[in-house]
Every structure is written in structure tokens, then in C-alpha cells.
Scaffold this motif. Structure first.
Motif, PDB file in Angstrom:
ATOM      1  N   ARG A  12       0.835  -1.208   0.000  1.00 19.42           N
ATOM      2  CA  ARG A  12       0.000   0.000   0.000  1.00 19.42           C
ATOM      3  C   ARG A  12       0.865   1.251   0.000  1.00 19.42           C
ATOM      4  NH1 ARG A  12      -2.407   1.010   5.540  1.00 19.42           N
ATOM      5  NH2 ARG A  12      -0.299   1.860   5.778  1.00 19.42           N
ATOM      6  N   ASP A  13       1.836   1.298   0.910  1.00 23.17           N
ATOM      7  CA  ASP A  13       2.700   2.476   1.008  1.00 23.17           C
ATOM      8  C   ASP A  13       3.485   2.691  -0.283  1.00 23.17           C
ATOM      9  OD1 ASP A  13       1.780   2.784   3.551  1.00 23.17           O
ATOM     10  OD2 ASP A  13       3.546   1.944   4.536  1.00 23.17           O
ATOM     11  N   LYS A  14       3.946   1.594  -0.881  1.00 14.95           N
ATOM     12  CA  LYS A  14       4.696   1.688  -2.144  1.00 14.95           C
ATOM     13  C   LYS A  14       3.810   2.247  -3.250  1.00 14.95           C
ATOM     14  CE  LYS A  14       7.294  -1.108  -5.481  1.00 14.95           C
ATOM     15  NZ  LYS A  14       7.753  -2.492  -5.817  1.00 14.95           N
ATOM     16  N   ASP A  15       2.585   1.731  -3.355  1.00 12.35           N
ATOM     17  CA  ASP A  15       1.656   2.201  -4.393  1.00 12.35           C
ATOM     18  C   ASP A  15       1.282   3.667  -4.190  1.00 12.35           C
ATOM     19  OD1 ASP A  15       1.662  -0.237  -5.636  1.00 12.35           O
ATOM     20  OD2 ASP A  15      -0.273  -0.887  -4.836  1.00 12.35           O
ATOM     21  N   LEU A  16       1.051   4.052  -2.945  1.00 17.53           N
ATOM     22  CA  LEU A  16       0.670   5.443  -2.681  1.00 17.53           C
ATOM     23  C   LEU A  16       1.833   6.396  -2.920  1.00 17.53           C
ATOM     24  CD1 LEU A  16      -1.592   5.050   0.488  1.00 17.53           C
ATOM     25  CD2 LEU A  16      -2.273   5.248  -1.909  1.00 17.53           C
ATOM     26  N   GLN A  17       3.052   5.957  -2.630  1.00 22.32           N
ATOM     27  CA  GLN A  17       4.223   6.784  -2.941  1.00 22.32           C
ATOM     28  C   GLN A  17       4.383   6.943  -4.450  1.00 22.32           C
ATOM     29  OE1 GLN A  17       7.443   4.812  -0.945  1.00 22.32           O
ATOM     30  NE2 GLN A  17       6.727   5.378   1.097  1.00 22.32           N
ATOM     31  N   THR A  18       4.144   5.854  -5.172  1.00 27.25           N
ATOM     32  CA  THR A  18       4.206   5.915  -6.637  1.00 27.25           C
ATOM     33  C   THR A  18       3.147   6.867  -7.181  1.00 27.25           C
ATOM     34  OG1 THR A  18       5.028   3.636  -6.774  1.00 27.25           O
ATOM     35  CG2 THR A  18       4.048   4.577  -8.764  1.00 27.25           C
ATOM     36  N   ALA A  19       1.947   6.788  -6.626  1.00 27.65           N
ATOM     37  CA  ALA A  19       0.865   7.678  -7.060  1.00 27.65           C
ATOM     38  C   ALA A  19       1.211   9.141  -6.821  1.00 27.65           C
ATOM     39  CB  ALA A  19      -0.428   7.319  -6.327  1.00 27.65           C
ATOM     40  N   ALA A  20       1.803   9.430  -5.677  1.00 25.81           N
ATOM     41  CA  ALA A  20       2.201  10.807  -5.369  1.00 25.81           C
ATOM     42  C   ALA A  20       3.256  11.295  -6.358  1.00 25.81           C
ATOM     43  CB  ALA A  20       2.725  10.889  -3.946  1.00 25.81           C
ATOM     44  N   ARG A  21       4.196  10.424  -6.678  1.00 29.18           N
ATOM     45  CA  ARG A  21       5.244  10.792  -7.637  1.00 29.18           C
ATOM     46  C   ARG A  21       4.666  11.035  -9.028  1.00 29.18           C
ATOM     47  NH1 ARG A  21       8.063   6.734  -6.889  1.00 29.18           N
ATOM     48  NH2 ARG A  21       7.649   5.512  -8.769  1.00 29.18           N
ATOM     49  N   LEU A  22       3.726  10.185  -9.431  1.00 31.43           N
ATOM     50  CA  LEU A  22       3.095  10.348 -10.739  1.00 31.43           C
ATOM     51  C   LEU A  22       2.311  11.654 -10.825  1.00 31.43           C
ATOM     52  CD1 LEU A  22       1.797   6.710 -11.352  1.00 31.43           C
ATOM     53  CD2 LEU A  22       3.666   7.855 -12.549  1.00 31.43           C
ATOM     54  N   GLN A  23       1.627  12.001  -9.743  1.00 31.82           N
ATOM     55  CA  GLN A  23       0.867  13.256  -9.765  1.00 31.82           C
ATOM     56  C   GLN A  23       1.802  14.456  -9.827  1.00 31.82           C
ATOM     57  OE1 GLN A  23      -2.551  13.284  -7.345  1.00 31.82           O
ATOM     58  NE2 GLN A  23      -3.002  15.448  -7.650  1.00 31.82           N
ATOM     59  N   GLN A  24       2.948  14.366  -9.149  1.00 33.16           N
ATOM     60  CA  GLN A  24       3.937  15.445  -9.235  1.00 33.16           C
ATOM     61  C   GLN A  24       4.482  15.559 -10.651  1.00 33.16           C
ATOM     62  OE1 GLN A  24       6.756  14.359  -6.191  1.00 33.16           O
ATOM     63  NE2 GLN A  24       5.628  15.411  -4.577  1.00 33.16           N
ATOM     64  N   GLN A  25       4.733  14.411 -11.290  1.00 29.40           N
ATOM     65  CA  GLN A  25       5.217  14.426 -12.676  1.00 29.40           C
ATOM     66  C   GLN A  25       4.168  15.027 -13.597  1.00 29.40           C
ATOM     67  OE1 GLN A  25       6.326  10.406 -13.658  1.00 29.40           O
ATOM     68  NE2 GLN A  25       8.007  10.335 -12.181  1.00 29.40           N
ATOM     69  N   ALA A  26       2.905  14.711 -13.325  1.00 30.47           N
ATOM     70  CA  ALA A  26       1.817  15.238 -14.154  1.00 30.47           C
ATOM     71  C   ALA A  26       1.774  16.755 -14.100  1.00 30.47           C
ATOM     72  CB  ALA A  26       0.484  14.646 -13.703  1.00 30.47           C
ATOM     73  N   GLU A  27       2.053  17.316 -12.941  1.00 36.41           N
ATOM     74  CA  GLU A  27       2.019  18.768 -12.777  1.00 36.41           C
ATOM     75  C   GLU A  27       3.099  19.467 -13.595  1.00 36.41           C
ATOM     76  OE1 GLU A  27       2.363  19.210  -8.583  1.00 36.41           O
ATOM     77  OE2 GLU A  27       0.289  18.604  -8.173  1.00 36.41           O
ATOM     78  N   LEU A  28       4.112  18.713 -14.012  1.00 36.63           N
ATOM     79  CA  LEU A  28       5.224  19.286 -14.781  1.00 36.63           C
ATOM     80  C   LEU A  28       5.033  19.136 -16.292  1.00 36.63           C
ATOM     81  CD1 LEU A  28       8.194  17.987 -12.575  1.00 36.63           C
ATOM     82  CD2 LEU A  28       7.092  20.227 -12.497  1.00 36.63           C
ATOM     83  N   GLN A  29       3.942  18.520 -16.702  1.00 36.47           N
ATOM     84  CA  GLN A  29       3.694  18.298 -18.137  1.00 36.47           C
ATOM     85  C   GLN A  29       2.996  19.507 -18.749  1.00 36.47           C
ATOM     86  OE1 GLN A  29       4.901  15.425 -19.577  1.00 36.47           O
ATOM     87  NE2 GLN A  29       5.701  15.032 -17.509  1.00 36.47           N
ATOM     88  N   PHE A  30       3.723  20.632 -18.805  1.00 37.68           N
ATOM     89  CA  PHE A  30       3.112  21.886 -19.233  1.00 37.68           C
ATOM     90  C   PHE A  30       2.645  21.862 -20.688  1.00 37.68           C
ATOM     91  CE2 PHE A  30       6.332  23.066 -15.968  1.00 37.68           C
ATOM     92  CZ  PHE A  30       5.440  23.443 -14.978  1.00 37.68           C
ATOM     93  N   ASP A  31       3.354  21.162 -21.551  1.00 37.26           N
ATOM     94  CA  ASP A  31       3.039  21.174 -22.976  1.00 37.26           C
ATOM     95  C   ASP A  31       2.578  19.823 -23.488  1.00 37.26           C
ATOM     96  OD1 ASP A  31       3.836  23.883 -23.214  1.00 37.26           O
ATOM     97  OD2 ASP A  31       5.935  23.253 -23.281  1.00 37.26           O
ATOM     98  N   ASN A  32       2.229  18.918 -22.577  1.00 35.43           N
ATOM     99  CA  ASN A  32       1.824  17.580 -22.993  1.00 35.43           C
ATOM    100  C   ASN A  32       0.615  17.141 -22.159  1.00 35.43           C
ATOM    101  OD1 ASN A  32       1.603  14.930 -23.850  1.00 35.43           O
ATOM    102  ND2 ASN A  32       3.814  14.532 -23.792  1.00 35.43           N
ATOM    103  N   ASP A  33      -0.552  17.661 -22.516  1.00 30.73           N
ATOM    104  CA  ASP A  33      -1.755  17.398 -21.740  1.00 30.73           C
ATOM    105  C   ASP A  33      -2.152  15.923 -21.762  1.00 30.73           C
ATOM    106  OD1 ASP A  33      -2.082  20.109 -21.037  1.00 30.73           O
ATOM    107  OD2 ASP A  33      -3.027  20.521 -22.971  1.00 30.73           O
ATOM    108  N   LYS A  34      -1.924  15.249 -22.889  1.00 32.96           N
ATOM    109  CA  LYS A  34      -2.295  13.833 -22.966  1.00 32.96           C
ATOM    110  C   LYS A  34      -1.431  12.988 -22.035  1.00 32.96           C
ATOM    111  CE  LYS A  34      -4.271  13.866 -27.605  1.00 32.96           C
ATOM    112  NZ  LYS A  34      -4.224  13.290 -28.979  1.00 32.96           N
ATOM    113  N   GLN A  35      -0.143  13.317 -21.943  1.00 31.37           N
ATOM    114  CA  GLN A  35       0.722  12.602 -21.022  1.00 31.37           C
ATOM    115  C   GLN A  35       0.322  12.885 -19.575  1.00 31.37           C
ATOM    116  OE1 GLN A  35       2.735  10.266 -21.414  1.00 31.37           O
ATOM    117  NE2 GLN A  35       3.868  10.160 -19.478  1.00 31.37           N
ATOM    118  N   GLU A  36      -0.052  14.122 -19.306  1.00 38.78           N
ATOM    119  CA  GLU A  36      -0.526  14.479 -17.971  1.00 38.78           C
ATOM    120  C   GLU A  36      -1.769  13.661 -17.617  1.00 38.78           C
ATOM    121  OE1 GLU A  36      -2.215  18.368 -15.475  1.00 38.78           O
ATOM    122  OE2 GLU A  36      -1.383  18.613 -17.490  1.00 38.78           O
TER     123      GLU A  36
END
Length: 223
Positions: free
Chosen positions: A105-129
């Protein structure tokens, strides 16, 4: 124009929240303590995690509160001292399985948090976000209650991104989840409910769900 949440009479004190009441209890308390220098004693805070608007914000899928920090899980030691060896082995096996689930659970939730942070950086790639957010949401929904604040935060970002991309089906799912969550988080006439319900009505209409659209828009207007 001020809208009050309960009947008032002349001389009653009128108050407002210094922070977003949709935040978790711990986050609200931390901000109020660090930024304003006081510990809140309002009705919501006094009820604690048992309050009707609070109990699922940090809950797992079964509605149980998640630990805020890493804690030592030794609660059953005293209770198992006098058991037979067989019962002790059964308890140990159950604890091992529980620990493995918690680690996953902790591993999955940490991964989810990292993915959401990465999504916030996809300024020019909405589909990837959108892809990153959907993966993060899937991981969080595996372990967390639908009203958990982490899931709500993901839905909020996912809904906006889906509108930008033009994926109204995903937007519809997320706005439905947001309206349900905000109705649980906030007082009845809070503007965040009506704003999201209005957007939900527009998305329903875009997808041809006219009856649902009218219902949501009417509720948004009444709020």
C-alpha cells in the motif's frame, strides 16, 4: 452578501474559516498553528476525525483511519503472550500478511504521489498528464476510500486536464466524484459545491445526458 450556515439572532458573533475546511484535520491544525499561532476550537475541529465531514479524508478503502506517520506495529504483543504455540504462529502469520499489505500500500501510494507530481510538470503535454493522473488515480483507488483527500485531489486535477484534452467521459467521472466528495466535505451552501456541480451539468449536457444536466444545473443554481 453573506450566507450563514445556521439561524442567527442580533448580537451573535459571525465567524469565517481561516483555511479551507475541505483540508484534512491535521493539515488545518498545522496551518492555523504555524501561520496564525493558535489551536482551533471550532465545532469541526473539536469533533476530530469522528466528525461527519472528517472521517473519510484520511481513510483506507474500508473506512479505517490510515496512520499519519510510520508507527511501530506491536499492539498484539501483550495479548499473545499466554496463547498456545499454534495460536501464536497463526497471529504471526496474520501480522506478516498485514505487514506485506501495508508495505505494498505504502509503495503504491508513494508511486501515485510521484506520478501526480510528474503530471504537474507536463506543461506542454496534456495527454501525457492525463495518462499519469489516471494511473495515479488507479493506484490510490486500490487502497483508499473514495472520499479520501488524496483521491479527491487527483480527481480535481484529472477533471481539469480531461476538459483541456476534450475527454468528456473522464471529466464526467471525475466531476461526479468531486461533487460527491465536496458534498461530504463542506456545508450545504458552500460555493465550491455549486461551482463543480455547474461544471458537471455542462459536461453532462455535452455528452447528451440532458436530464442529468438539468438536475445538476438546477441544484447548482439553488445553492
Amino acid at each position: 452578501v453573506w450566507r450563514v450556515l445556521k439561524p442567527i439572532k442580533k448580537g451573535d458573533e459571525l465567524t469565517h474559516s481561516y483555511v479551507d475546511v475541505g483540508m484534512t484535520l491535521e493539515k488545518r491544525r498545522s496551518i492555523l498553528k504555524n501561520m496564525y499561532g493558535f489551536e482551533c476550537d471550532c465545532d469541526e475541529c473539536k469533533m476530530g476525525i469522528d466528525g461527519p465531514r472528517e472521517k473519510f479524508k484520511n481513510a483506507d478503502k474500508e473506512g479505517k483511519q490510515l496512520p499519519l506517520n510510520e508507527t511501530d506495529q506491536q499492539e498484539n504483543n501483550d495479548n499473545t503472550k499466554d496463547t498456545t504455540d499454534k495460536n501464536k504462529d497463526d497471529v504471526d502469520d496474520d501480522n506478516d500478511k498485514s505487514n506485506e499489505l501495508e508495505k505494498q500500500r505504502d509503495k503504491d501510494l508513494q508511486t501515485a504521489a510521484r506520478l501526480q507530481q510528474q503530471a504537474e510538470l507536463q506543461f506542454d503535454n496534456d495527454k501525457q498528464e492525463l495518462t499519469l493522473l489516471r494511473t495515479a488515480l488507479t493506484l490510490r483507488m486500490k487502497w483508499l476510500h473514495p472520499l479520501n483527500a488524496q483521491i479527491v485531489a487527483t480527481h480535481s486535477q484529472l477533471a481539469s486536464t480531461a476538459l483541456v484534452v476534450g475527454n468528456f467521459t473522464i471529466a464526467l467521472q471525475s466531476y461526479r466524484a468531486l461533487v460527491a466528495a465536496f458534498k461530504a466535505y463542506y456545508p450545504r451552501h458552500h460555493p465550491i459545491i455549486s461551482v463543480n456541480q455547474s461544471i458537471l451539468g455542462e459536461v453532462e449536457g455535452t455528452l447528451g445526458n440532458l436530464q442529468s444536466a438539468l438536475i445538476h444545473l438546477a441544484e447548482a443554481y439553488e445553492s
